[in-house]
Structure formats: structure tokens, C-alpha cells
Design a protein around this motif. Sequence first.
Motif, PDB file in Angstrom:
ATOM      1  N   GLY A  88       0.810  -1.211   0.000  1.00  0.00           N
ATOM      2  CA  GLY A  88       0.000   0.000   0.000  1.00  0.00           C
ATOM      3  C   GLY A  88       0.843   1.260   0.000  1.00  0.00           C
ATOM      4  N   GLY A  89       0.218   2.365  -0.399  1.00  0.00           N
ATOM      5  CA  GLY A  89       0.934   3.622  -0.562  1.00  0.00           C
ATOM      6  C   GLY A  89       0.931   4.562   0.626  1.00  0.00           C
ATOM      7  N   PHE A  90       0.312   4.196   1.736  1.00  0.00           N
ATOM      8  CA  PHE A  90       0.237   5.113   2.865  1.00  0.00           C
ATOM      9  C   PHE A  90       1.258   4.829   3.963  1.00  0.00           C
ATOM     10  CE2 PHE A  90      -3.936   6.235   1.144  1.00  0.00           C
ATOM     11  CZ  PHE A  90      -3.955   7.601   1.368  1.00  0.00           C
ATOM     12  N   SER A 103      -5.706  19.799   1.418  1.00  0.00           N
ATOM     13  CA  SER A 103      -7.141  19.724   1.752  1.00  0.00           C
ATOM     14  C   SER A 103      -7.900  18.740   0.862  1.00  0.00           C
ATOM     15  CB  SER A 103      -7.793  21.104   1.681  1.00  0.00           C
ATOM     16  OG  SER A 103      -7.169  21.983   2.592  1.00  0.00           O
ATOM     17  N   VAL A 104      -7.253  17.632   0.529  1.00  0.00           N
ATOM     18  CA  VAL A 104      -7.867  16.607  -0.312  1.00  0.00           C
ATOM     19  C   VAL A 104      -8.719  15.675   0.545  1.00  0.00           C
ATOM     20  CG1 VAL A 104      -7.380  14.579  -1.751  1.00  0.00           C
ATOM     21  CG2 VAL A 104      -6.076  16.693  -2.084  1.00  0.00           C
ATOM     22  N   SER A 105      -9.941  15.416   0.077  1.00  0.00           N
ATOM     23  CA  SER A 105     -10.826  14.481   0.775  1.00  0.00           C
ATOM     24  C   SER A 105     -11.321  13.354  -0.125  1.00  0.00           C
ATOM     25  CB  SER A 105     -12.023  15.230   1.370  1.00  0.00           C
ATOM     26  OG  SER A 105     -12.747  15.903   0.348  1.00  0.00           O
ATOM     27  N   THR A 106     -11.111  13.488  -1.446  1.00  0.00           N
ATOM     28  CA  THR A 106     -11.524  12.458  -2.408  1.00  0.00           C
ATOM     29  C   THR A 106     -10.327  12.039  -3.238  1.00  0.00           C
ATOM     30  OG1 THR A 106     -13.759  13.396  -2.545  1.00  0.00           O
ATOM     31  CG2 THR A 106     -13.080  11.929  -4.338  1.00  0.00           C
ATOM     32  N   THR A 121      -3.858   0.446  -1.192  1.00  0.00           N
ATOM     33  CA  THR A 121      -3.801   1.889  -0.952  1.00  0.00           C
ATOM     34  C   THR A 121      -5.200   2.457  -0.735  1.00  0.00           C
ATOM     35  OG1 THR A 121      -1.791   1.993  -2.300  1.00  0.00           O
ATOM     36  CG2 THR A 121      -2.903   4.078  -1.829  1.00  0.00           C
ATOM     37  N   ALA A 122      -6.163   1.990  -1.506  1.00  0.00           N
ATOM     38  CA  ALA A 122      -7.543   2.465  -1.357  1.00  0.00           C
ATOM     39  C   ALA A 122      -8.131   2.058  -0.011  1.00  0.00           C
ATOM     40  CB  ALA A 122      -8.404   1.923  -2.496  1.00  0.00           C
ATOM     41  N   ARG A 123      -7.845   0.858   0.440  1.00  0.00           N
ATOM     42  CA  ARG A 123      -8.368   0.428   1.746  1.00  0.00           C
ATOM     43  C   ARG A 123      -7.802   1.303   2.865  1.00  0.00           C
ATOM     44  NH1 ARG A 123     -11.026  -4.492   2.146  1.00  0.00           N
ATOM     45  NH2 ARG A 123     -11.185  -5.646   0.194  1.00  0.00           N
ATOM     46  N   ALA A 124      -6.526   1.615   2.795  1.00  0.00           N
ATOM     47  CA  ALA A 124      -5.919   2.500   3.791  1.00  0.00           C
ATOM     48  C   ALA A 124      -6.531   3.900   3.701  1.00  0.00           C
ATOM     49  CB  ALA A 124      -4.410   2.552   3.608  1.00  0.00           C
ATOM     50  N   ALA A 125      -6.803   4.355   2.481  1.00  0.00           N
ATOM     51  CA  ALA A 125      -7.433   5.663   2.302  1.00  0.00           C
ATOM     52  C   ALA A 125      -8.785   5.715   3.000  1.00  0.00           C
ATOM     53  CB  ALA A 125      -7.586   5.970   0.808  1.00  0.00           C
ATOM     54  N   LEU A 126      -9.555   4.652   2.870  1.00  0.00           N
ATOM     55  CA  LEU A 126     -10.851   4.594   3.549  1.00  0.00           C
ATOM     56  C   LEU A 126     -10.674   4.633   5.062  1.00  0.00           C
ATOM     57  CD1 LEU A 126     -12.582   2.008   1.264  1.00  0.00           C
ATOM     58  CD2 LEU A 126     -13.403   4.314   1.731  1.00  0.00           C
ATOM     59  N   ASP A 127      -9.687   3.920   5.564  1.00  0.00           N
ATOM     60  CA  ASP A 127      -9.420   3.938   7.009  1.00  0.00           C
ATOM     61  C   ASP A 127      -9.088   5.347   7.496  1.00  0.00           C
ATOM     62  OD1 ASP A 127      -9.831   1.201   7.216  1.00  0.00           O
ATOM     63  OD2 ASP A 127      -7.687   0.709   7.193  1.00  0.00           O
ATOM     64  N   LEU A 128      -8.514   6.152   6.611  1.00  0.00           N
ATOM     65  CA  LEU A 128      -8.124   7.520   6.955  1.00  0.00           C
ATOM     66  C   LEU A 128      -9.235   8.537   6.675  1.00  0.00           C
ATOM     67  CD1 LEU A 128      -4.482   7.306   5.612  1.00  0.00           C
ATOM     68  CD2 LEU A 128      -5.169   7.594   8.016  1.00  0.00           C
ATOM     69  N   ARG A 157     -18.039  -1.871  -2.750  1.00  0.00           N
ATOM     70  CA  ARG A 157     -18.259  -1.752  -1.306  1.00  0.00           C
ATOM     71  C   ARG A 157     -17.395  -0.651  -0.686  1.00  0.00           C
ATOM     72  NH1 ARG A 157     -18.173  -7.872  -1.630  1.00  0.00           N
ATOM     73  NH2 ARG A 157     -20.346  -8.461  -1.308  1.00  0.00           N
ATOM     74  N   LEU A 158     -16.355  -0.248  -1.410  1.00  0.00           N
ATOM     75  CA  LEU A 158     -15.404   0.724  -0.879  1.00  0.00           C
ATOM     76  C   LEU A 158     -15.636   2.133  -1.411  1.00  0.00           C
ATOM     77  CD1 LEU A 158     -12.156  -1.442  -1.276  1.00  0.00           C
ATOM     78  CD2 LEU A 158     -13.678  -1.281   0.714  1.00  0.00           C
ATOM     79  N   GLY A 159     -16.166   2.242  -2.614  1.00  0.00           N
ATOM     80  CA  GLY A 159     -16.334   3.559  -3.230  1.00  0.00           C
ATOM     81  C   GLY A 159     -17.092   3.444  -4.536  1.00  0.00           C
ATOM     82  N   THR A 160     -16.778   4.335  -5.447  1.00  0.00           N
ATOM     83  CA  THR A 160     -17.441   4.395  -6.747  1.00  0.00           C
ATOM     84  C   THR A 160     -16.509   3.850  -7.815  1.00  0.00           C
ATOM     85  OG1 THR A 160     -18.657   6.360  -6.055  1.00  0.00           O
ATOM     86  CG2 THR A 160     -18.503   5.960  -8.430  1.00  0.00           C
ATOM     87  N   VAL A 161     -17.023   2.991  -8.671  1.00  0.00           N
ATOM     88  CA  VAL A 161     -16.269   2.456  -9.809  1.00  0.00           C
ATOM     89  C   VAL A 161     -16.823   3.116 -11.069  1.00  0.00           C
ATOM     90  CG1 VAL A 161     -15.637   0.382 -11.108  1.00  0.00           C
ATOM     91  CG2 VAL A 161     -15.968   0.253  -8.615  1.00  0.00           C
ATOM     92  N   ALA A 162     -15.930   3.669 -11.889  1.00  0.00           N
ATOM     93  CA  ALA A 162     -16.375   4.361 -13.101  1.00  0.00           C
ATOM     94  C   ALA A 162     -15.298   4.269 -14.172  1.00  0.00           C
ATOM     95  CB  ALA A 162     -16.660   5.829 -12.785  1.00  0.00           C
TER      96      ALA A 162
END
Length: 173
Positions: A88-90, A103-106, A121-128, A157-162
Motif C-alpha cells: 500500500g501507498g500510505f 485539503s484533499v478528501s476524495t 492503498t484504497a483500503r488504507a485511504a478509507l481507514d483515513l 463496497r469501498l467507493g465508486t467504480v467508473a
Amino acid sequence: MPALDPRSTALVLVDLMERIVALPLAPRPGTDVVAAANRLAGAFRDAGAPVVHIRVERPNVDVQPAGSELVASLVHDGDPVVVKRTIGGFHRTGLHELLEARSVSTLVFAGIATNLGVESTARAALDLGYDVVFAEDAMTAFTADEHRASVELDFPRLGTVAPVSAITLDGPE
């Protein structure tokens, strides 16, 4: 998908390094991922939103393998580059602090491999506390099944897929 606010959104490109892009990947080759990531990065830069690159380094070695550089066409002056030594990247990279300072939130994710560096990295982002968006056609994995499992089972389940074409930003204020 509604337009994202460029003042609070960052694009995070995971492990788009020459040697990783060149691997046999599925469901799409690394070169297709780079092309899609370049389109997305251009839209982010045009809107004044940050493009953050994450690359991996092997720990405890004096020299990294050949091809460990980020794909040159992706990196522009002013783009932050974060070096990770885990999946992961965090973890111990300063990524969270860099994003907080802006000031990033997304976070919009793209990269290789879908089920490894991107998902970790996305899972850690959600934890944060970040909101996450996954640019499905700007990522790939070692097998199509691994990619599909992340995109169809985990990511919704974690966010938006597009697709990249659906990810837009409001213009700079």
C-alpha cells in the motif's frame, strides 16, 4: 457520476513504472492503462487538481531493478512522487500528510495491480476517511480474474467504480 471538486480531489497513480507496465497483464496491457491514466491526469491538471504518483522500491537493496522509474509521459513538473516499500501507498510514505496539506478528501485511483497496490492503498485511504473513486479502465492486474474480483466484488463496497470517460471535474474556481 457527478463532477468532482478539483479543490478537494486528487488523482493517485499507483506503480506505473516501466518494468511493471511491461509485464503480461490482464484484462488490458499496461500500455492501455498508461494511455487512460494520461487522459485522466490531463483532465486533473486542466482543472487544477493534483496528480500524485506512487512507486515502489524494494527495501534493503542498493540498486533498484532496471525499469523502476515511473513512465516518463505520466510525470509532469510539480507532480508529487511518493515512494513506498510495502504493497500500500500510505504506510510511512508521507502520502496522507501530503494530501492533508492540500485539503484533499476524495481520491481517484488508477494503476497496477488492481488487486494489490491499488486496492491496498484504497483500503488504507478509507481507514483515513477519504472518499474513493476507481477508474476501472485505468487499471489492470496479473490476471483478468484478479482484476474482476476487485472491480466487481470489493470496489463497489469501498467507493465508486467508473470508467475514465465518466470521471469529470468542475473547472478551477
